[in-house]
Design a protein around this motif. Structure first.
Motif, PDB file in Angstrom:
ATOM      1  N   SER A  17       0.841  -1.195   0.000  1.00 55.04           N
ATOM      2  CA  SER A  17       0.000   0.000   0.000  1.00 55.04           C
ATOM      3  C   SER A  17       0.878   1.249   0.000  1.00 55.04           C
ATOM      4  CB  SER A  17      -0.932   0.006   1.215  1.00 55.04           C
ATOM      5  OG  SER A  17      -0.172   0.104   2.398  1.00 55.04           O
ATOM      6  N   THR A  18       0.247   2.373  -0.334  1.00 52.77           N
ATOM      7  CA  THR A  18       0.948   3.653  -0.339  1.00 52.77           C
ATOM      8  C   THR A  18       0.204   4.632   0.565  1.00 52.77           C
ATOM      9  OG1 THR A  18       1.824   3.303  -2.556  1.00 52.77           O
ATOM     10  CG2 THR A  18       1.746   5.562  -1.789  1.00 52.77           C
ATOM     11  N   LEU A  19       0.974   5.328   1.398  1.00 49.88           N
ATOM     12  CA  LEU A  19       0.446   6.279   2.377  1.00 49.88           C
ATOM     13  C   LEU A  19       0.883   7.682   1.990  1.00 49.88           C
ATOM     14  CD1 LEU A  19      -0.713   7.005   5.244  1.00 49.88           C
ATOM     15  CD2 LEU A  19       1.591   6.521   6.115  1.00 49.88           C
ATOM     16  N   THR A  20      -0.060   8.611   2.010  1.00 51.51           N
ATOM     17  CA  THR A  20       0.254  10.025   1.792  1.00 51.51           C
ATOM     18  C   THR A  20      -0.391  10.838   2.911  1.00 51.51           C
ATOM     19  OG1 THR A  20      -1.659  10.307   0.342  1.00 51.51           O
ATOM     20  CG2 THR A  20       0.453   9.847  -0.717  1.00 51.51           C
ATOM     21  N   TYR A  21       0.178  12.013   3.165  1.00 47.48           N
ATOM     22  CA  TYR A  21      -0.320  12.904   4.212  1.00 47.48           C
ATOM     23  C   TYR A  21      -0.734  14.234   3.621  1.00 47.48           C
ATOM     24  CZ  TYR A  21       1.967   9.883   7.665  1.00 47.48           C
ATOM     25  OH  TYR A  21       2.354   8.830   8.441  1.00 47.48           O
ATOM     26  N   ASP A  22      -1.758  14.832   4.208  1.00 47.84           N
ATOM     27  CA  ASP A  22      -2.134  16.213   3.919  1.00 47.84           C
ATOM     28  C   ASP A  22      -2.109  16.921   5.266  1.00 47.84           C
ATOM     29  OD1 ASP A  22      -3.431  18.646   3.568  1.00 47.84           O
ATOM     30  OD2 ASP A  22      -4.784  17.835   2.040  1.00 47.84           O
ATOM     31  N   TYR A  23      -0.986  17.575   5.538  1.00 45.93           N
ATOM     32  CA  TYR A  23      -0.792  18.190   6.852  1.00 45.93           C
ATOM     33  C   TYR A  23      -1.783  19.317   7.110  1.00 45.93           C
ATOM     34  CZ  TYR A  23       3.467  15.459   7.102  1.00 45.93           C
ATOM     35  OH  TYR A  23       4.353  14.417   7.142  1.00 45.93           O
ATOM     36  N   GLY A  24      -2.128  20.076   6.083  1.00 50.13           N
ATOM     37  CA  GLY A  24      -3.060  21.186   6.244  1.00 50.13           C
ATOM     38  C   GLY A  24      -4.439  20.728   6.691  1.00 50.13           C
ATOM     39  N   ASP A  25      -4.899  19.609   6.146  1.00 56.59           N
ATOM     40  CA  ASP A  25      -6.217  19.069   6.494  1.00 56.59           C
ATOM     41  C   ASP A  25      -6.143  18.016   7.591  1.00 56.59           C
ATOM     42  OD1 ASP A  25      -7.657  20.642   4.718  1.00 56.59           O
ATOM     43  OD2 ASP A  25      -7.412  19.212   3.076  1.00 56.59           O
ATOM     44  N   GLN A  26      -4.960  17.762   8.114  1.00 58.50           N
ATOM     45  CA  GLN A  26      -4.740  16.751   9.150  1.00 58.50           C
ATOM     46  C   GLN A  26      -5.361  15.412   8.746  1.00 58.50           C
ATOM     47  OE1 GLN A  26      -6.280  18.699  12.702  1.00 58.50           O
ATOM     48  NE2 GLN A  26      -4.203  19.336  13.208  1.00 58.50           N
ATOM     49  N   MET A  27      -4.921  14.939   7.570  1.00 59.38           N
ATOM     50  CA  MET A  27      -5.483  13.719   7.005  1.00 59.38           C
ATOM     51  C   MET A  27      -4.376  12.833   6.448  1.00 59.38           C
ATOM     52  SD  MET A  27      -8.350  13.384   4.000  1.00 59.38           S
ATOM     53  CE  MET A  27      -7.361  14.271   2.820  1.00 59.38           C
ATOM     54  N   ALA A  28      -4.541  11.536   6.640  1.00 57.03           N
ATOM     55  CA  ALA A  28      -3.656  10.535   6.045  1.00 57.03           C
ATOM     56  C   ALA A  28      -4.507   9.679   5.116  1.00 57.03           C
ATOM     57  CB  ALA A  28      -3.020   9.662   7.123  1.00 57.03           C
ATOM     58  N   ALA A  29      -4.015   9.429   3.914  1.00 57.15           N
ATOM     59  CA  ALA A  29      -4.731   8.599   2.949  1.00 57.15           C
ATOM     60  C   ALA A  29      -3.872   7.379   2.638  1.00 57.15           C
ATOM     61  CB  ALA A  29      -5.023   9.378   1.677  1.00 57.15           C
ATOM     62  N   ILE A  30      -4.498   6.209   2.725  1.00 54.21           N
ATOM     63  CA  ILE A  30      -3.781   4.970   2.428  1.00 54.21           C
ATOM     64  C   ILE A  30      -4.593   4.167   1.430  1.00 54.21           C
ATOM     65  CG2 ILE A  30      -4.728   3.685   4.389  1.00 54.21           C
ATOM     66  CD1 ILE A  30      -1.745   2.560   4.584  1.00 54.21           C
ATOM     67  N   GLY A  31      -3.916   3.647   0.438  1.00 53.23           N
ATOM     68  CA  GLY A  31      -4.604   2.897  -0.603  1.00 53.23           C
ATOM     69  C   GLY A  31      -3.679   1.890  -1.237  1.00 53.23           C
ATOM     70  N   PRO A  32      -4.103   1.324  -2.351  1.00 52.66           N
ATOM     71  CA  PRO A  32      -3.280   0.332  -3.037  1.00 52.66           C
ATOM     72  C   PRO A  32      -1.917   0.918  -3.406  1.00 52.66           C
ATOM     73  CG  PRO A  32      -5.472   0.442  -3.997  1.00 52.66           C
ATOM     74  CD  PRO A  32      -5.357   1.573  -3.039  1.00 52.66           C
ATOM     75  N   LEU A  33      -0.952   0.062  -3.583  1.00 54.00           N
ATOM     76  CA  LEU A  33       0.399   0.482  -3.935  1.00 54.00           C
ATOM     77  C   LEU A  33       0.360   1.345  -5.190  1.00 54.00           C
ATOM     78  CD1 LEU A  33       3.360   0.109  -3.059  1.00 54.00           C
ATOM     79  CD2 LEU A  33       3.464  -1.822  -4.630  1.00 54.00           C
ATOM     80  N   GLY A  34       0.953   2.516  -5.095  1.00 51.12           N
ATOM     81  CA  GLY A  34       0.987   3.425  -6.231  1.00 51.12           C
ATOM     82  C   GLY A  34       1.762   2.833  -7.393  1.00 51.12           C
ATOM     83  N   ARG A  35       1.478   3.313  -8.591  1.00 52.63           N
ATOM     84  CA  ARG A  35       2.131   2.788  -9.793  1.00 52.63           C
ATOM     85  C   ARG A  35       3.617   3.071  -9.812  1.00 52.63           C
ATOM     86  NH1 ARG A  35      -1.553   2.430 -14.827  1.00 52.63           N
ATOM     87  NH2 ARG A  35      -3.581   2.251 -13.837  1.00 52.63           N
ATOM     88  N   ALA A  36       4.006   4.231  -9.311  1.00 52.17           N
ATOM     89  CA  ALA A  36       5.420   4.618  -9.348  1.00 52.17           C
ATOM     90  C   ALA A  36       5.889   4.972  -7.945  1.00 52.17           C
ATOM     91  CB  ALA A  36       5.606   5.809 -10.272  1.00 52.17           C
ATOM     92  N   ASP A  37       7.181   4.866  -7.741  1.00 55.30           N
ATOM     93  CA  ASP A  37       7.782   5.242  -6.467  1.00 55.30           C
ATOM     94  C   ASP A  37       7.742   6.763  -6.354  1.00 55.30           C
ATOM     95  OD1 ASP A  37       9.102   5.112  -4.077  1.00 55.30           O
ATOM     96  OD2 ASP A  37      11.025   4.533  -4.928  1.00 55.30           O
ATOM     97  N   ASP A  38       7.013   7.284  -5.378  1.00 57.22           N
ATOM     98  CA  ASP A  38       6.836   8.729  -5.200  1.00 57.22           C
ATOM     99  C   ASP A  38       7.623   9.176  -3.970  1.00 57.22           C
ATOM    100  OD1 ASP A  38       5.964  11.317  -4.634  1.00 57.22           O
ATOM    101  OD2 ASP A  38       3.864  10.867  -5.036  1.00 57.22           O
ATOM    102  N   PRO A  39       8.516  10.158  -4.120  1.00 56.72           N
ATOM    103  CA  PRO A  39       9.316  10.599  -2.970  1.00 56.72           C
ATOM    104  C   PRO A  39       8.485  11.274  -1.873  1.00 56.72           C
ATOM    105  CG  PRO A  39       9.708  12.010  -4.855  1.00 56.72           C
ATOM    106  CD  PRO A  39       8.857  10.873  -5.342  1.00 56.72           C
ATOM    107  N   HIS A  40       7.235  11.638  -2.180  1.00 54.65           N
ATOM    108  CA  HIS A  40       6.374  12.302  -1.198  1.00 54.65           C
ATOM    109  C   HIS A  40       5.377  11.336  -0.555  1.00 54.65           C
ATOM    110  CE1 HIS A  40       8.064  16.028  -2.550  1.00 54.65           C
ATOM    111  NE2 HIS A  40       7.763  15.714  -3.797  1.00 54.65           N
ATOM    112  N   ALA A  41       5.513  10.058  -0.854  1.00 49.84           N
ATOM    113  CA  ALA A  41       4.612   9.039  -0.315  1.00 49.84           C
ATOM    114  C   ALA A  41       5.433   7.961   0.380  1.00 49.84           C
ATOM    115  CB  ALA A  41       3.780   8.425  -1.442  1.00 49.84           C
ATOM    116  N   HIS A  42       4.771   7.157   1.175  1.00 52.53           N
ATOM    117  CA  HIS A  42       5.424   6.093   1.931  1.00 52.53           C
ATOM    118  C   HIS A  42       4.766   4.768   1.567  1.00 52.53           C
ATOM    119  CE1 HIS A  42       7.180   9.281   4.380  1.00 52.53           C
ATOM    120  NE2 HIS A  42       5.975   9.808   4.373  1.00 52.53           N
TER     121      HIS A  42
END
Length: 68
Positions: A17-42
């Motif tokens: 899975s891939t995790l991203t954050y939106d600090y402004g909205d205080q939200m974490a989104a987690i979903g299926p593994l992203g297609r590409a390796d993104d330096p801003h995602a985990h």
């Protein structure tokens, strides 16, 4: 294609899975593994996906794929 590993320190499991954050909205989104390796995602393994915790007051949005 190279196998992507979990981003957690000392974890050598395959990412599912891939995790991203939106600090402004205080939200974490987690979903299926992203297609590409993104330096801003985990990328996370199954164990760390299930154990995910966020700061108090934050929202977690889980995007699940349909199992047909």
């Amino acid at each position: 294609m190279r196998e992507r590993l979990c981003s957690k320190v000392a974890c050598a499991r395959e990412a599912v899975s891939t995790l991203t954050y939106d600090y402004g909205d205080q939200m974490a989104a987690i979903g299926p593994l992203g297609r590409a390796d993104d330096p801003h995602a985990h990328d996370l393994c199954a164990i760390h996906t299930e154990r995910l915790s966020v700061p108090r007051g934050w929202i977690v949005v889980r995007h699940e794929t349909l199992q047909v």
